[in-house]
Design a protein around this motif. Structure first.
Motif, mmCIF file in Angstrom:
data_model
loop_
_atom_site.group_PDB
_atom_site.id
_atom_site.type_symbol
_atom_site.label_atom_id
_atom_site.label_comp_id
_atom_site.label_asym_id
_atom_site.label_seq_id
_atom_site.Cartn_x
_atom_site.Cartn_y
_atom_site.Cartn_z
ATOM 1 N N VAL A 36 6.533 -7.900 14.270
ATOM 2 C CA VAL A 36 6.160 -6.583 13.748
ATOM 3 C C VAL A 36 7.207 -6.203 12.713
ATOM 4 O O VAL A 36 8.412 -6.312 12.975
ATOM 5 C CB VAL A 36 6.107 -5.519 14.864
ATOM 6 C CG1 VAL A 36 5.778 -4.149 14.270
ATOM 7 C CG2 VAL A 36 5.086 -5.897 15.936
ATOM 8 N N MET A 37 6.747 -5.758 11.540
ATOM 9 C CA MET A 37 7.694 -5.436 10.475
ATOM 10 C C MET A 37 7.181 -4.268 9.638
ATOM 11 O O MET A 37 5.984 -4.162 9.357
ATOM 12 C CB MET A 37 7.898 -6.658 9.569
ATOM 13 C CG MET A 37 8.866 -6.442 8.414
ATOM 14 S SD MET A 37 9.077 -7.952 7.417
ATOM 15 C CE MET A 37 9.973 -8.997 8.564
ATOM 16 N N VAL A 38 8.090 -3.383 9.245
ATOM 17 C CA VAL A 38 7.785 -2.306 8.307
ATOM 18 C C VAL A 38 8.056 -2.809 6.895
ATOM 19 O O VAL A 38 9.097 -3.421 6.628
ATOM 20 C CB VAL A 38 8.646 -1.056 8.607
ATOM 21 C CG1 VAL A 38 8.510 -0.024 7.485
ATOM 22 C CG2 VAL A 38 8.235 -0.441 9.943
ATOM 23 N N VAL A 39 7.117 -2.559 5.982
ATOM 24 C CA VAL A 39 7.275 -2.921 4.567
ATOM 25 C C VAL A 39 7.291 -1.627 3.772
ATOM 26 O O VAL A 39 6.313 -0.877 3.779
ATOM 27 C CB VAL A 39 6.133 -3.836 4.085
ATOM 28 C CG1 VAL A 39 6.401 -4.291 2.658
ATOM 29 C CG2 VAL A 39 5.954 -5.023 5.005
ATOM 30 N N THR A 40 8.384 -1.347 3.095
ATOM 31 C CA THR A 40 8.553 -0.035 2.480
ATOM 32 C C THR A 40 9.151 -0.120 1.080
ATOM 33 O O THR A 40 9.764 -1.121 0.703
ATOM 34 C CB THR A 40 9.450 0.853 3.384
ATOM 35 O OG1 THR A 40 9.537 2.164 2.812
ATOM 36 C CG2 THR A 40 10.852 0.270 3.530
ATOM 37 N N THR A 100 11.494 -4.622 5.682
ATOM 38 C CA THR A 100 11.797 -5.297 4.419
ATOM 39 C C THR A 100 11.410 -4.374 3.278
ATOM 40 O O THR A 100 10.529 -3.509 3.420
ATOM 41 C CB THR A 100 11.045 -6.642 4.306
ATOM 42 O OG1 THR A 100 11.466 -7.324 3.130
ATOM 43 C CG2 THR A 100 9.540 -6.434 4.243
ATOM 44 N N MET A 101 12.081 -4.534 2.158
ATOM 45 C CA MET A 101 11.784 -3.739 0.973
ATOM 46 C C MET A 101 10.788 -4.482 0.089
ATOM 47 O O MET A 101 10.968 -5.668 -0.193
ATOM 48 C CB MET A 101 13.061 -3.463 0.177
ATOM 49 C CG MET A 101 14.084 -2.598 0.880
ATOM 50 S SD MET A 101 13.603 -0.850 0.955
ATOM 51 C CE MET A 101 13.659 -0.411 -0.785
ATOM 52 N N SER A 102 9.730 -3.794 -0.339
ATOM 53 C CA SER A 102 8.811 -4.409 -1.287
ATOM 54 C C SER A 102 9.467 -4.469 -2.663
ATOM 55 O O SER A 102 10.273 -3.607 -3.015
ATOM 56 C CB SER A 102 7.490 -3.635 -1.340
ATOM 57 O OG SER A 102 7.714 -2.266 -1.572
ATOM 58 N N ILE A 103 9.114 -5.480 -3.432
ATOM 59 C CA ILE A 103 9.760 -5.718 -4.725
ATOM 60 C C ILE A 103 9.043 -4.962 -5.841
ATOM 61 O O ILE A 103 9.665 -4.330 -6.681
ATOM 62 C CB ILE A 103 9.792 -7.223 -5.030
ATOM 63 C CG1 ILE A 103 10.599 -7.959 -3.952
ATOM 64 C CG2 ILE A 103 10.369 -7.490 -6.410
ATOM 65 C CD1 ILE A 103 10.502 -9.469 -4.036
ATOM 66 N N GLN A 104 7.714 -5.019 -5.835
ATOM 67 C CA GLN A 104 6.929 -4.410 -6.903
ATOM 68 C C GLN A 104 6.382 -3.047 -6.471
ATOM 69 O O GLN A 104 6.397 -2.696 -5.292
ATOM 70 C CB GLN A 104 5.772 -5.333 -7.282
ATOM 71 C CG GLN A 104 6.209 -6.715 -7.740
ATOM 72 C CD GLN A 104 5.027 -7.617 -8.034
ATOM 73 O OE1 GLN A 104 3.925 -7.147 -8.309
ATOM 74 N NE2 GLN A 104 5.237 -8.923 -7.984
ATOM 75 N N GLN A 105 5.874 -2.300 -7.455
ATOM 76 C CA GLN A 105 5.146 -1.065 -7.168
ATOM 77 C C GLN A 105 3.716 -1.430 -6.772
ATOM 78 O O GLN A 105 3.107 -2.320 -7.372
ATOM 79 C CB GLN A 105 5.126 -0.158 -8.406
ATOM 80 C CG GLN A 105 6.500 0.353 -8.808
ATOM 81 C CD GLN A 105 7.080 1.313 -7.776
ATOM 82 O OE1 GLN A 105 6.376 2.139 -7.221
ATOM 83 N NE2 GLN A 105 8.377 1.175 -7.510
ATOM 84 N N HIS A 106 3.158 -0.738 -5.762
ATOM 85 C CA HIS A 106 1.832 -1.088 -5.270
ATOM 86 C C HIS A 106 0.962 0.151 -5.120
ATOM 87 O O HIS A 106 1.449 1.236 -4.789
ATOM 88 C CB HIS A 106 1.938 -1.804 -3.920
ATOM 89 C CG HIS A 106 2.674 -3.101 -3.992
ATOM 90 N ND1 HIS A 106 2.147 -4.226 -4.579
ATOM 91 C CD2 HIS A 106 3.913 -3.450 -3.562
ATOM 92 C CE1 HIS A 106 3.020 -5.221 -4.498
ATOM 93 N NE2 HIS A 106 4.101 -4.769 -3.888
ATOM 94 N N GLU A 107 -0.340 -0.045 -5.357
ATOM 95 C CA GLU A 107 -1.298 1.045 -5.255
ATOM 96 C C GLU A 107 -1.757 1.287 -3.825
ATOM 97 O O GLU A 107 -2.152 2.383 -3.470
ATOM 98 C CB GLU A 107 -2.527 0.752 -6.135
ATOM 99 C CG GLU A 107 -2.262 0.871 -7.624
ATOM 100 C CD GLU A 107 -1.973 2.292 -8.057
ATOM 101 O OE1 GLU A 107 -2.546 3.231 -7.460
ATOM 102 O OE2 GLU A 107 -1.158 2.479 -8.970
ATOM 103 N N SER A 108 -1.715 0.256 -2.993
ATOM 104 C CA SER A 108 -2.238 0.393 -1.637
ATOM 105 C C SER A 108 -1.317 -0.292 -0.638
ATOM 106 O O SER A 108 -0.477 -1.129 -0.999
ATOM 107 C CB SER A 108 -3.640 -0.223 -1.523
ATOM 108 O OG SER A 108 -3.564 -1.639 -1.544
ATOM 109 N N GLY A 109 -1.494 0.064 0.640
ATOM 110 C CA GLY A 109 -0.719 -0.570 1.692
ATOM 111 C C GLY A 109 -1.011 -2.051 1.804
ATOM 112 O O GLY A 109 -0.112 -2.855 2.076
ATOM 113 N N SER A 110 -2.274 -2.430 1.591
ATOM 114 C CA SER A 110 -2.633 -3.848 1.667
ATOM 115 C C SER A 110 -1.925 -4.654 0.588
ATOM 116 O O SER A 110 -1.450 -5.766 0.831
ATOM 117 C CB SER A 110 -4.154 -4.020 1.531
ATOM 118 O OG SER A 110 -4.823 -3.436 2.638
#
Length: 241
Positions: free
Chosen positions: A46-50, A67-77
């Protein structure tokens, strides 16, 4: 079959900024979601992606995985797809960060649709529950879904669907609960498609699958608690807690 739960967690929510860091009892909303997902015992990880250092530190400082997301994203998916692209995994469950009352039984039923030879064609599945209160049925913050006889989604909308034209029939309204399960490739495919017209106008990410011809298997659950979309939801959640 390797099963993981990913919790996309954006700090700057448009309707309720910083909602995931609001206190609900003695813990933040995002920690309730993470801890309750882990407590189901259903997942290998189980991991939080933020996109937020604040949320990242909130989880990791209490012993959780994030973990930190690298790019900007429009949706959680889109956000979680970036993380799972290089992982060895079969089924990815997207548990929204604003679902603090996550329970084992609904997630168990969701995972079950991917098991056995007869369901190999299921690529995406999600949860729904019966919605009875007229106030919530008409509320655009509550996404509604209509299904066919095989429990595949026909349409998701913030509008009232179905429209109650025939007053001799009592319609059943289903609220879409923002918890999804994907085969890994289906999730990767999702991120390679452009945002679709209905998705853009309704701001409902799963419409991208329907507009690309991918069925979404819907699973009825009796209760998933309260999703935190507004300050009023937080008040209701505190009373439930």
């Amino acid at each position: 079959m390797i099963k993981i739960a990913m919790i996309p967690a954006r700090y700057a929510a448009s309707r309720f900024p910083a909602k995931l860091m609001q206190l609900l009892g003695d813990k933040t909303v995002i920690r309730h979601t993470y801890d309750n997902t882990v407590a189901t015992g259903l997942f290998d990880k189980v991991m939080v992606v933020t996109d937020s250092n604040i949320i990242y530190n909130e989880i990791t400082s209490h012993g959780g995985k994030a973990t930190m997301s690298i790019q900007q994203h429009e949706s959680g998916s889109d956000r979680i797809a970036e993380t799972v692209a290089g992982m060895d995994v079969d089924i990815v469950v997207n548990v929204q960060g604003d679902e603090p009352f996550v329970q084992k039984e609904p997630l168990q039923k969701l995972l079950a649709v991917f098991e056995g030879d007869a369901v190999q064609n299921v690529q995406v599945a999600s949860l729904m529950q019966v919605l009875k209160d007229p106030k919530f049925i008409s509320d655009p913050n509550y996404v509604k879904v209509v299904v066919d006889k095989n429990m595949n989604a026909l349409l998701f909308s913030r509008s009232v669907i179905p429209y109650h034209r025939n007053q001799q029939i009592i319609p059943v309204y289903y609220e879409h609960i923002g918890v999804y399960a994907f085969r890994k490739q289906a999730l990767v495919n999702f991120t390679n498609w452009p945002i679709t017209p209905l998705e853009a106008v309704e701001k409902i990410e799963c419409l991208r699958y329907l507009e690309n011809g991918i069925p979404i298997k819907m699973v009825i659950t009796q209760y998933m608690g309260i999703e935190i979309d507004t300050p009023e939801d937080l008040v209701r959640a505190a009373k439930l807690l």
